[in-house]
Design an enzyme around this catalytic site. Structure first.
Site, PDB file in Angstrom:
ATOM      1  N   ASP A   8       0.847  -1.192   0.000  1.00 28.41           N
ATOM      2  CA  ASP A   8       0.000   0.000   0.000  1.00 28.41           C
ATOM      3  C   ASP A   8       0.888   1.248   0.000  1.00 28.41           C
ATOM      4  OD1 ASP A   8       0.804   0.456   2.624  1.00 28.41           O
ATOM      5  OD2 ASP A   8      -1.182   0.205   3.513  1.00 28.41           O
ATOM      6  N   HIS A   9       0.245   2.396   0.182  1.00 22.59           N
ATOM      7  CA  HIS A   9       0.934   3.688   0.090  1.00 22.59           C
ATOM      8  C   HIS A   9       2.054   3.869   1.111  1.00 22.59           C
ATOM      9  CE1 HIS A   9      -2.528   3.793   2.763  1.00 22.59           C
ATOM     10  NE2 HIS A   9      -1.814   4.616   3.511  1.00 22.59           N
ATOM     11  N   CYS A  65       2.684  -3.542   3.964  1.00 18.40           N
ATOM     12  CA  CYS A  65       1.836  -2.390   4.282  1.00 18.40           C
ATOM     13  C   CYS A  65       2.459  -1.743   5.518  1.00 18.40           C
ATOM     14  CB  CYS A  65       0.365  -2.784   4.465  1.00 18.40           C
ATOM     15  SG  CYS A  65      -0.013  -3.876   5.842  1.00 18.40           S
ATOM     16  N   THR A  67       1.959  -2.282   8.765  1.00 18.77           N
ATOM     17  CA  THR A  67       2.326  -3.305   9.746  1.00 18.77           C
ATOM     18  C   THR A  67       2.599  -4.673   9.121  1.00 18.77           C
ATOM     19  OG1 THR A  67      -0.008  -3.869   9.963  1.00 18.77           O
ATOM     20  CG2 THR A  67       0.869  -2.244  11.537  1.00 18.77           C
ATOM     21  N   GLY A  68       2.130  -4.871   7.912  1.00 22.69           N
ATOM     22  CA  GLY A  68       2.170  -6.199   7.280  1.00 22.69           C
ATOM     23  C   GLY A  68       0.919  -6.993   7.593  1.00 22.69           C
ATOM     24  N   GLY A  70      -2.683  -6.101   7.733  1.00 27.36           N
ATOM     25  CA  GLY A  70      -3.888  -6.028   6.906  1.00 27.36           C
ATOM     26  C   GLY A  70      -3.710  -6.695   5.556  1.00 27.36           C
ATOM     27  N   HIS A  98       8.912 -24.669   8.529  1.00 25.09           N
ATOM     28  CA  HIS A  98       7.856 -25.432   9.192  1.00 25.09           C
ATOM     29  C   HIS A  98       6.465 -25.189   8.611  1.00 25.09           C
ATOM     30  CE1 HIS A  98      10.247 -26.236  13.177  1.00 25.09           C
ATOM     31  NE2 HIS A  98      10.907 -26.606  12.094  1.00 25.09           N
ATOM     32  N   ARG A 109       6.328   0.274   8.529  1.00 29.62           N
ATOM     33  CA  ARG A 109       6.410   1.131   9.709  1.00 29.62           C
ATOM     34  C   ARG A 109       6.926   0.366  10.921  1.00 29.62           C
ATOM     35  NH1 ARG A 109       0.433   3.623   8.338  1.00 29.62           N
ATOM     36  NH2 ARG A 109       1.118   5.062   6.712  1.00 29.62           N
ATOM     37  N   ARG A 132       7.056 -34.227   9.357  1.00 26.61           N
ATOM     38  CA  ARG A 132       5.920 -33.958  10.253  1.00 26.61           C
ATOM     39  C   ARG A 132       5.321 -32.584   9.987  1.00 26.61           C
ATOM     40  NH1 ARG A 132      10.482 -32.833  13.113  1.00 26.61           N
ATOM     41  NH2 ARG A 132      10.486 -31.033  14.521  1.00 26.61           N
ATOM     42  N   HIS A 133       6.108 -31.694   9.425  1.00 25.63           N
ATOM     43  CA  HIS A 133       5.582 -30.356   9.130  1.00 25.63           C
ATOM     44  C   HIS A 133       4.603 -30.393   7.957  1.00 25.63           C
ATOM     45  CE1 HIS A 133       8.315 -28.973  12.114  1.00 25.63           C
ATOM     46  NE2 HIS A 133       9.339 -29.490  11.458  1.00 25.63           N
ATOM     47  N   ARG A 136       1.249 -31.125   9.306  1.00 30.73           N
ATOM     48  CA  ARG A 136       0.624 -29.969   9.968  1.00 30.73           C
ATOM     49  C   ARG A 136       0.149 -28.931   8.950  1.00 30.73           C
ATOM     50  NH1 ARG A 136       5.483 -30.349  14.366  1.00 30.73           N
ATOM     51  NH2 ARG A 136       4.591 -32.127  15.488  1.00 30.73           N
TER      52      ARG A 136
HETATM   53  C1  RB5 Z   1      -2.497   2.289   6.496  1.00 28.88           C
HETATM   54  O1  RB5 Z   1      -2.555   3.459   7.235  1.00 28.88           O
HETATM   55  C2  RB5 Z   1      -2.328   1.090   7.423  1.00 28.88           C
HETATM   56  O2  RB5 Z   1      -3.529   0.841   8.079  1.00 28.88           O
HETATM   57  C3  RB5 Z   1      -1.881  -0.106   6.624  1.00 28.88           C
HETATM   58  O3  RB5 Z   1      -0.689   0.176   5.965  1.00 28.88           O
HETATM   59  C4  RB5 Z   1      -1.629  -1.380   7.392  1.00 28.88           C
HETATM   60  O4  RB5 Z   1      -0.764  -1.172   8.450  1.00 28.88           O
HETATM   61  C5  RB5 Z   1      -2.813  -2.153   7.779  1.00 28.88           C
HETATM   62  O5  RB5 Z   1      -2.749  -3.265   8.332  1.00 28.88           O
END
Ligand code: RB5
Length: 150
Positions: A8-9, A65, A67-68, A70, A98, A109, A132-133, A136
């Site tokens: 994303d942006h 994104c 946080t990774g 969403g 695994h 971020r 075994r993995h 799973r």
């Molecule tokens: C965008 O502001 C933020 O919500 C997105 O990049 C991400 O972190 C969502 O999980």
């Protein structure tokens, strides 16, 4: 290897560095966007890259994104996808060894560029251990199969 990347942006600068790393390591990269800094909806890119990996258009995917989270959650809704958010190299290694994850996600971020590059390298260099993995991972995929049968 042919690798699809989406973001994303929040992740344009980091994506550019990751693409440079991937190309330097001889990979073919398909960039599914976004390539705009305008605020956008991360599920769109998670789904696109998820579909590209699930269909075999690319072998593996990388999603970024803020946080990774969403973008990986969206990708994980695509059948056949196992996307893992990794903010450290140990988790990245285990997500391949695994869990046989086919998409790596991380947060622009959360991790700096140098750590992100190490995470990508470890993830790409680690083979699934099977054994075994495999059982799973099969059980994980059974959950998905059962959910789609309902
Ligand atoms: C965008 O502001 C933020 O919500 C997105 O990049 C991400 O972190 C969502 O999980």
């Amino acid at each position: 290897m042919k690798i699809g990347i989406g973001n994303d942006h929040s992740a344009l600068e980091l994506k550019a560095e990751i693409i440079e790393l991937l190309k330097a390591r001889g990979h073919e990269v398909v960039d599914y966007g976004t390539n705009s800094t305008e605020s956008c909806d991360y599920p769109v890119y998670g789904e696109i890259v998820g579909n590209a990996v699930a269909s075999g258009e690319v072998e593996k995917g990388i999603l970024i994104c803020g946080t990774g989270l969403g973008i990986s959650l969206a990708a994980n809704k695509v059948r056949g996808i196992r996307a893992a958010v990794c903010s450290d190299t140990y988790t990245a290694k285990m997500s391949r060894a695994h869990n046989d994850c086919n998409i790596l996600a991380f947060g622009a971020r959360v991790v700096g560029a140098e750590l992100a590059k190490m995470i990508v390298e470890v993830w790409l260099d680690t083979e699934f251990e099977g054994g075994r993995h495999q059982r799973r991972v099969d059980l994980i995929m059974d959950v998905e199969r059962k959910a789609h049968e309902e």
